[in-house]
Enzyme design. Sequence first.
Site, PDB file in Angstrom:
ATOM      1  N   GLU A 134      14.536 -14.663  -0.336  1.00  0.00           N
ATOM      2  CA  GLU A 134      14.943 -15.895   0.454  1.00  0.00           C
ATOM      3  C   GLU A 134      13.928 -17.131   0.535  1.00  0.00           C
ATOM      4  O   GLU A 134      14.149 -18.247   0.839  1.00  0.00           O
ATOM      5  CB  GLU A 134      15.084 -15.562   1.899  1.00  0.00           C
ATOM      6  CG  GLU A 134      16.256 -14.738   2.223  1.00  0.00           C
ATOM      7  CD  GLU A 134      16.452 -14.207   3.534  1.00  0.00           C
ATOM      8  OE1 GLU A 134      15.962 -15.043   4.667  1.00  0.00           O
ATOM      9  OE2 GLU A 134      16.885 -13.015   4.326  1.00  0.00           O
TER      10      GLU A 134
ATOM     11  N   ASP B 218       0.818  -1.210   0.019  1.00  0.00           N
ATOM     12  CA  ASP B 218      -0.043  -0.228  -0.155  1.00  0.00           C
ATOM     13  C   ASP B 218       1.027   1.114   0.036  1.00  0.00           C
ATOM     14  O   ASP B 218       1.909   1.320   0.691  1.00  0.00           O
ATOM     15  CB  ASP B 218      -1.115  -0.031   1.199  1.00  0.00           C
ATOM     16  CG  ASP B 218      -2.027   1.161   1.236  1.00  0.00           C
ATOM     17  OD1 ASP B 218      -2.982   1.121   0.460  1.00  0.00           O
ATOM     18  OD2 ASP B 218      -1.852   2.027   2.306  1.00  0.00           O
TER      19      ASP B 218
END
Length: 566
Positions: free
Chosen positions: A285, A224
């Site tokens: 990751e 956002d």
Amino acid sequence: MTSSHSKAPNKAPSKAHDKTKSGVGTADWWRGAVIYQVYPRSFQDTNGDGIGDLKGVAEKLPYIASLGVDAIWLSPFFTSPMADMGYDVSDYCDVDPMFGTLADFDAMMAEAHRLGLKIIIDQVLSHTSDQHPWFKESRSSRDNPKADWFVWAEAKPDGTAPTNWLSVFGGPAWEWDGVRKQYYMHNFLASQPDLNFHNAEVRDALLKAVRFWLERGVDGFRLDTVNYYFHDEKLRDNPPHAPDSDDAGLDAPDVNPYGMQNHLYDKTRPENVEFLKSFRALLDEYPDRTSVGEVGDGARSLKTVAAYTAGGDKLHMCYTFDLLGPDFTPSHIRRCVEDFFRSVTDGWVCWAFSNHDVTRHASRFAQSEAERAKVAKLAISVLATLRGSICLYQGEELGLPEAELAFEDLRDPYGIRFWPAFKGRDGCRTPMPWRGEMANAGFTTASKPWLPVPTEHAALAVDVQDGQQASVLEHYRAMLAFRKTHGALIDGDMQFLDAGDDVLAFIRANGEERLLFAFNMGRKAHKVALPAAVSVKQVLDLPGHGGTVEKKSLHLAPLDGFCAIL
């Protein structure tokens, strides 16, 4: 019809057309994906309190899967006092009780994955609620451990705010706090204080919250207000917005003086790029994750998107407000697409016509109530054939118009503040209509839902349209299925053709597959001459459209479409 030679430059290797079950196991599943936005408050209520919940989302997952989408974007469900309907977070790592529990979230996500659907969640990192423990501690004194976690500043000698910065929701972007005897910054509501991203501890804490959801198995994040994270440490005033210049106006109604400033210093600061690199490094990751950023930067939005998506080490994709306005014309859509791929040379876009912040596009684009369904069908036909990923907003697949609400029914603070000049965002946030003959269209068993269900929405309910070949709902399913069967539509190149003011024409190409599309967005029939170099090999059945070709001319009825193999 002539070619403009506007071939998109950023062709990426394609695996997308080989995807199965929404690309599970493919790192680039997001490229060309169809994302369905769920606004949990308004999707399905299972406990009779009049508010949608996560169990309701889980219950309706088979319906979402039946549309043929790849992923779900969930609007905020975190712990919140709900001053801004959940975009004011008081705990980044828990579910608000009105929506359920973390166990409900886990169950919902497991079922989504079983159905082949990815889960993308909102992350509201730029600000918190004033009820967040971090802010409560920060405002308690000037020397506590979190004193510098939010943007605090001294008043000017005359007691006025530190800068001239304005809030998106109206008024100054500064609020006086009597405990610290300082102002704090808020880009939105005064109850949504901005975090101080110049503080490394803040950045680390936010990334820790992101990791919490990655560990739970979410597939991506919608960020956002992604260009609002940093502010100017020197607290310089914004200059006025200069008409016809390349500065940043407001991607929102002009009832607010916010758009009168060039927002050089309160958002889109250069430091944001490094934070997005840290964010992406964390995502990398974990396999097969994605990110999409919301960029509201006025005329500079495309430059900002380019900076935020370049190099493959920041965001995967972004969206702007370019197609969220009233303009539904070939020239506007062509300009938006061409400008994007001209400016953003190695990034990716997510297109949308509607979301939880704008008037529903069935109302924005249709010139009369009678043509809403036809316009809704044309809109998804266009959207599903553009180069980029696409985002659908719950209910648009039913052709829902904007709800007309009385002032006393409003819940949106933005709408309440600017009524009657701006009616707010509640008109696009009303409950999803599931069963037309039931009370509240099957959304809730409560006598009164959090927002009313319009009668005209109940008439367009899922059970009314399901299985009806001519319905907007079945057209959406057919168009999304059509999109999936053609690799050129997932991430192929796009070349526009000149076809007159009312006709949007282009070629999508991927390898040996070359598809011609033409959409008459006008209200009268058109005959369009094909360029000499364009030779139709086979006309394809484009769902819901009846355009034809005769010799070297296309014949298109009003609001009609055409597709052929070249």
